[in-house]
Each structure stands twice: as structure tokens, then as C-alpha cells.
Design an enzyme around this catalytic site. Sequence first.
Site, short mmCIF file in Angstrom:
data_model
loop_
_atom_site.label_atom_id
_atom_site.label_comp_id
_atom_site.label_asym_id
_atom_site.label_seq_id
_atom_site.Cartn_x
_atom_site.Cartn_y
_atom_site.Cartn_z
N LYS A 299 0.74 -1.07 0.18
CA LYS A 299 0.19 -0.17 0.07
C LYS A 299 0.64 1.24 -0.28
O LYS A 299 2.01 1.34 0.55
CB LYS A 299 -0.90 -0.15 1.45
CG LYS A 299 -0.52 -0.24 2.55
CD LYS A 299 -1.54 -0.38 3.88
CE LYS A 299 -0.05 -0.41 4.98
NZ LYS A 299 -1.51 -1.13 6.32
N TYR B 177 15.59 29.86 8.50
CA TYR B 177 14.88 30.65 9.48
C TYR B 177 14.75 30.69 10.21
O TYR B 177 14.53 29.70 11.29
CB TYR B 177 13.34 29.70 8.45
CG TYR B 177 13.35 30.01 6.80
CD1 TYR B 177 12.93 31.35 6.61
CD2 TYR B 177 13.31 29.45 6.43
CE1 TYR B 177 12.92 31.28 5.64
CE2 TYR B 177 12.59 29.54 4.99
CZ TYR B 177 12.69 30.49 4.29
OH TYR B 177 12.07 30.80 2.97
#
Length: 360
Positions: free
Chosen positions: A35, A255
Site C-alpha cells: 500500500k 529561518y
Amino acid sequence: MSRSATATIHLNALRDNLARARKLAGSAKVMAVVKADAYGHGLERCARAFGDADAFGVASIADGLRLRAAGHRNRIVVLSGPDAASDLAEMRRLQLEAVIHHPSQLAMLEAERAGTPLKVWLKLDTGMHRLGFPVRQAPALHARLRAMPAVDPAIVLMTHFVSSEAFDDTTTEQQIARFEQATRDLPGERSLSNSAGLLGWPAARGDWVRVGGLLYGLSVADGRTGADFGFAPAMTLATHLVAVNRIARGEHIGYGATWECPEDMDVGVAAIGYGDGYPRSARSGTPVLVGDAPAAVIGRVSMDLVTVDLRRAPDASVGDVVTLWGPRLTVEVIAQHANTISYELTCGVTRRVLFAEDGV
Ligand SMILES: *Cc1c(COP(=O)(O)O)cnc(C)c1O
């Protein structure tokens, strides 16, 4: 030189991991769970490597269709079954098997008349409380399903573990006991274990093990990697340095200025970021390799770039390969630094990343 980050999938690792899972499984059959695009490794590529799996486990009919289109004739089990009545015809056409976990699905099946009987896996809830019928309903549901003309009477009984990766937790023992008690008098094959169940709970081998993570070399066991259990990491995520800058002591990186240089030092900038699936939650100190040298993420991961402490990689220069995870730096370690699990990281590699293969 391409600046794109590359995810190289190691085909030999995939194949060896399936062989190893088979060995651990003993006489139980192995469902290769593919999956989420084979945990981010690529559905078609992994299905080829797992070609002799006894079945494939998928999350959607669409994935079953992709496997059939690629020519696979293995059994394919849709782990959440049909969502709508129209799914049943599609599942028959593609010869997909259905996990049945909810009364709404029973109603769909009961409304069906003719057609090739659908192979069904009856999912019982032994404590996960996500998908599945209450265990005490097992005998009645089993009888009801077997009476339906649309259902193949050879029903597989299954359940799913809550915390099988905690090998000393009693929850799994309780789940095994509940499952055994509820299904004692019922015929048919049994399936209980996922990867961690296969590793830690031999009493839960049953007739089918459903193995995902370990096939990709991934483990969710506390503090232990797939490699610790003899499985090989199947993905290397790598990129290049695009800048090396001398930054003065006391300056801050990136940042939010979350990391301060304790001395004058070289800071590398690697072309990868959360836009590629490298987790923004990776803390300063998360290890990376620059060439063969150990280095570490410093400051915040941004969308396209990460900044790297090069003090232990003094020869680093622009163009050097930066490895984010792979056989020499397992993704489990990165996951720990990013407060997540390895599965989420490999599943999260984005379309911007170039996929490559090695091995045959
Ligand atoms: C995903 C899944 C598995 C595989 O789990 P792993 O931990 O990756 O081995 C097994 N069974 C079900 C029902 C699943 O959804």
C-alpha cells in the site's frame, strides 16, 4: 550534474527481505503489503521484486488495477474492502479479494446474486478499534457470509495488532487469546501478524503473515532498525551540496534563527527540503553523510534546502553527495530525530524526487 534529490531503490534488498520474511514465517504464507505506493518505494517496481509473494496487500482497488495491468497474477487483497456496491463488480473483474470489516459491506454482498464468488477476509476487532467486527460476532458473521451466493465459502479470518512492536507488552497476548477464542470452532485460514508480529510473536504466525515494513528494511520496534533484525534498507535518499559558506561565530542559521554557530565554521547547503519529503521536523543534530563523512542538519529544514554543519567534513565542497538516509544511515534514526516513524518518511518522498533503481 542534476540537482534533484534522488531516491535509489535497492532491488536486491527488496528481494532478500522477502526471502528473509519467508524464512521467519515458516509454513505461513506471506502477503507482501504494498500500500501507499509500496511505502513510497514504487508499487510496480516493488511488486516485480516481490513477484513470488503468496499475495499482495493493497489499500485500494486502484492499486489492484495497477498490479493486474502490470501482469501480476498473484492473489491481491484489498485491505479495506469495497466502499460501494459498484466496487464488487470491479473486484470480481480484477479478481481482487476483499477484507470485510463493516455491516455496510455485508449488506452490499447480501444484495449480490450471481457471479464468481468473491474471496473474503473477515476482519475481527480484537482491540485495535479501527476496522473490524466485534470478536463475539465471529461465528454468526462467518455463517452469514458462508450462506451468501456471492461469497467464496473459504473465508480467511483476520485481525490486526495494536502494539506488536512492543515485544514485552501484554496487549498482543490478549489480542491473540481473544482471536483464538472467538474463532475456535470456525474453519478456514487465519491471519494475525504484521511485520512486528512476525518478529516478536511466533504464536501469531497463523496461516498468513501480512508483511509491509520489513520488506523495505523498515522496523517500528522500539529503538531497533530493520537492519538490527537482518533486513536491508531498500531506499537511499541523496542529493548534493549546492553551497559551502564560512559563517562567523555567533551568527544564526536559517529561518527563525534557531541555531547559533559556536565558532567560525563551514556550513553546507544541500538541495533537498520538505518539498521533497525530508521532514521539516528533523531537529538540529539530525545526522546526514557528506560523502562518507558524518555531518548534521543545523537550523530549520526549508522547502528546497537544508543547512549542514560541516565541521566533521572539512573536505566538503559544492557538488558532494549528501545522503539523507540509506543503508549507512538508517531512516529509523532520522525518524527518531524527527519524532516520527520510518514508514512516514519513506511514504512521504514527493514526486519532485527522481527515482532510480540499483540491483537486478
Ligand atoms: C499496513 C498493514 C499491514 C502491514 O504492516 P507492517 O507493519 O508494515 O508490516 C498488515 N496488515 C494490515 C491490515 C495493514 O493495514
